[in-house]
Design a protein around this motif. Structure first.
Motif, PDB file in Angstrom:
ATOM      1  N   LEU A   1       0.826  -1.212   0.000  1.00 55.10           N
ATOM      2  CA  LEU A   1       0.000   0.000   0.000  1.00 55.10           C
ATOM      3  C   LEU A   1       0.858   1.259   0.000  1.00 55.10           C
ATOM      4  O   LEU A   1       0.489   2.280  -0.599  1.00 55.10           O
ATOM      5  N   THR A   2       2.010   1.195   0.674  1.00 57.46           N
ATOM      6  CA  THR A   2       2.929   2.337   0.678  1.00 57.46           C
ATOM      7  C   THR A   2       3.426   2.636  -0.736  1.00 57.46           C
ATOM      8  O   THR A   2       3.515   3.805  -1.143  1.00 57.46           O
TER       9      THR A   2
ATOM     10  N   VAL B   1       0.955   7.285  -6.480  1.00 59.12           N
ATOM     11  CA  VAL B   1      -0.079   8.261  -6.818  1.00 59.12           C
ATOM     12  C   VAL B   1       0.519   9.663  -6.905  1.00 59.12           C
ATOM     13  O   VAL B   1       0.146  10.470  -7.771  1.00 59.12           O
ATOM     14  N   TYR B   2       1.484   9.970  -6.020  1.00 60.12           N
ATOM     15  CA  TYR B   2       2.057  11.319  -5.972  1.00 60.12           C
ATOM     16  C   TYR B   2       3.153  11.540  -7.010  1.00 60.12           C
ATOM     17  O   TYR B   2       3.408  12.683  -7.404  1.00 60.12           O
TER      18      TYR B   2
ATOM     19  N   ILE C   1       3.832   8.359   5.539  1.00 64.46           N
ATOM     20  CA  ILE C   1       4.374   7.005   5.384  1.00 64.46           C
ATOM     21  C   ILE C   1       5.124   6.593   6.649  1.00 64.46           C
ATOM     22  O   ILE C   1       4.950   5.481   7.175  1.00 64.46           O
TER      23      ILE C   1
ATOM     24  N   PHE D   1       0.604   4.244  -2.588  1.00 61.49           N
ATOM     25  CA  PHE D   1       0.411   5.599  -2.071  1.00 61.49           C
ATOM     26  C   PHE D   1       1.452   6.553  -2.650  1.00 61.49           C
ATOM     27  O   PHE D   1       1.134   7.660  -3.104  1.00 61.49           O
TER      28      PHE D   1
ATOM     29  N   TRP E   1       2.937  13.726   2.472  1.00 60.62           N
ATOM     30  CA  TRP E   1       2.734  12.301   2.200  1.00 60.62           C
ATOM     31  C   TRP E   1       3.950  11.475   2.632  1.00 60.62           C
ATOM     32  O   TRP E   1       3.809  10.311   3.025  1.00 60.62           O
TER      33      TRP E   1
END
Length: 500
Positions: free
Chosen positions: A46-47, A53-54, A355, A50, A351
């Motif tokens: 998931l990290t 996405v950025y 994390i 995540f 973000w």
């Protein structure tokens, strides 16, 4: 004559069913041990999503996503190994259950990392190895190697039940990878000297503050004839000190530099401390109602300040030690031109901080309980009063270090405070005139002869600090920097040979 058909007797059937049941139990036990690593692997995945996405469609996105996975893995190891210091004392003193401690620590770790972690992240990401004098592409690989080496070493230490310093691990890894890549010249040795000196002084300061707090508590509360009445008077004051100090720190962190003069910040802290005293006083009076004049009653009255100090320590740890996970990631993000701010000197993106904050909490919830028991129960015996001294002294020491941007070791400070409390109790037991007079008064009131002074062998048997744990932890601290540095250097050369 044809053979008779086999008949399945009831006894045979029971044996077969028992074997099947046993096999199912074994399978469940094995699967239960795989749940935590499986959930950790899911978090790392998931990290990566995540981070993706950025940085989608940006130069260096693959490197940033890989670094984000390593940062998430590193953060989980910090949560598993380092956060035990925050709540170990409270759990060891039985002021809160393991579940309550894990939830409180997870919440305040996230708050501390996102609100107060920026300054220390900047130190780890750009001040140890001068990012201006290192090619940006090479800086990314240095930080990748540092993250992997530190995470592997902390993972091994957690498996061995050794509460090592995650700050030592990441600083040693950054130095080791940096020297292997560009030599010793870009290493900022002045900053390293500041960090190293803080490693030496901070546990001593934490131990001295904890011993001083315990001395005040013993003098003002424990060895008074009316313990409960003394606790009614002083416990709200202790709560007020916590509240005022924490609010002063929050004002420093959240306000722009120079917005408030020091005198104004002190006044704000005093005002919030007064509010805390007014709020705590009726709670303590209600708890003290119908309590007997015994030490066991003090355990009840110190539960509130102990829980508050554990939460405060979790916040302080999040503010300081999140840098150990996301400092290298922040350097990588800035090296490829994705981060906010100007170059590597800018503050890390939100973000990136998330994390680290979430990873620490996940690691604590999945893997933390074993070392909580070591720090909280096995070094020296902690009751709520001693545990409060440990937590509050550690919290204030770490908060001041975070304010100054120093990546101190929370493990050092917390364990130093535990040892400080234990060694002070040994000294106080033998030398305190107030304690000796108190025991004599109690003995006279119950018509008991004063006990004889124990000989040297009996004193050693009664040591309140386990020396074996002291030497084991010191040894783990000493080897962490060189081992993590050598491992980071080896990983950097392997990465350079394979990918560059």
């Amino acid at each position: 004559m044809p053979p008779r058909p086999a008949v399945l007797t009831k006894r045979t059937l029971d044996k077969d069913l028992a074997k099947i049941t046993h096999a199912e139990d074994v399978a469940k036990h094995v699967l239960r041990r795989l749940v935590a690593p499986g959930l950790g692997l899911i978090f790392v995945g998931l990290t990566m999503i995540f981070a993706g996405v950025y940085v989608f469609d940006r130069p260096g996105a693959v490197l940033v996503v890989a670094a984000a996975a390593l940062a998430g893995y590193m953060a989980m190891n910090i949560g598993a190994n380092d956060v035990t210091n925050n709540v170990g004392a409270a759990v060891g003193a039985r002021a809160m259950t393991m579940g309550q401690a894990l939830v409180i620590a997870a919440i305040f770790e996230v708050l501390g990392a996102t609100i107060g972690g920026g300054e220390v992240v900047k130190t780890i990401s750009s001040n140890i190895v001068d990012s201006v004098r290192v090619p940006q592409a090479m800086l990314g690989w240095i930080m990748m190697a540092a993250l992997m080496a530190a995470a592997l070493w902390i993972n091994l230490a957690t498996w061995m039940n050794a509460p090592v310093s995650t700050t030592h691990a990441i600083v040693g890894s950054v130095i080791g990878a940096g020297i292997s890549a560009v030599g010793t010249e870009p290493v900022n040795w002045r900053v390293m000297l500041e960090i190293t000196s803080s490693w030496i002084t901070s546990p001593l300061i934490g131990g001295l503050i904890a011993a001083g707090l315990l001395y005040l508590i013993k003098t003002l509360i424990i060895y008074r004839d009316d313990k409960v009445e003394a606790a009614r008077r002083w416990v709200p004051v202790l709560v007020a000190v916590m509240a005022g100090g924490f609010m002063a720190y929050m004002v420093l962190q959240l306000s722009p530099p120079g917005r408030f003069p020091s005198f104004t910040i002190i006044l704000i802290g005093i005002g919030i401390g007064l509010v805390g005293w007014l709020a705590a006083r009726p709670l303590v009076l209600a708890q003290a109602r119908d309590l007997e004049n015994r030490n066991s009653s003090l355990r009840v009255l110190f539960r509130l300040p102990l829980i508050g100090s554990a939460a405060l320590l979790s916040f302080a740890h999040g503010a300081n030690d999140v840098s150990n996970a996301v400092g290298p990631l922040s350097a990588i993000v800035h090296s490829v031109g994705i981060g906010s701010g100007s170059g590597s000197a800018g503050h890390p993106p939100l973000w990136v901080m998330l994390i680290g904050a979430l990873g620490i909490s996940v690691g604590l919830l999945l893997f933390g309980p074993r070392l909580i028991r070591l720090v909280g129960e096995e070094i020296t015996k902690l009751n709520p009063m001693r545990a409060y001294c440990v937590a509050l002294s550690t919290a204030f020491t770490v908060i001041v270090a975070s304010w100054l941007g120093l990546p101190v070791s929370t493990t050092h400070i917390a364990v130093g405070a535990v040892f400080g409390v234990g060694f002070f109790r040994e000294w106080y037991t033998r030398h305190s005139k107030r304690r000796i007079a108190y025991i004599r008064r109690k003995a006279e009131s119950f018509h008991i002869d004063e006990p004889e002074e124990p000989n040297i062998h009996e004193r050693r048997r009664r040591y309140l600090v386990r020396r074996s744990h002291f030497m084991t932890i010191i040894a783990a601290w000493i080897v962490t920097v060189p081992v993590s540095g050598a491992l980071a250097a080896a990983i950097y050369w392997a990465m350079f040979a394979l990918f560059v």
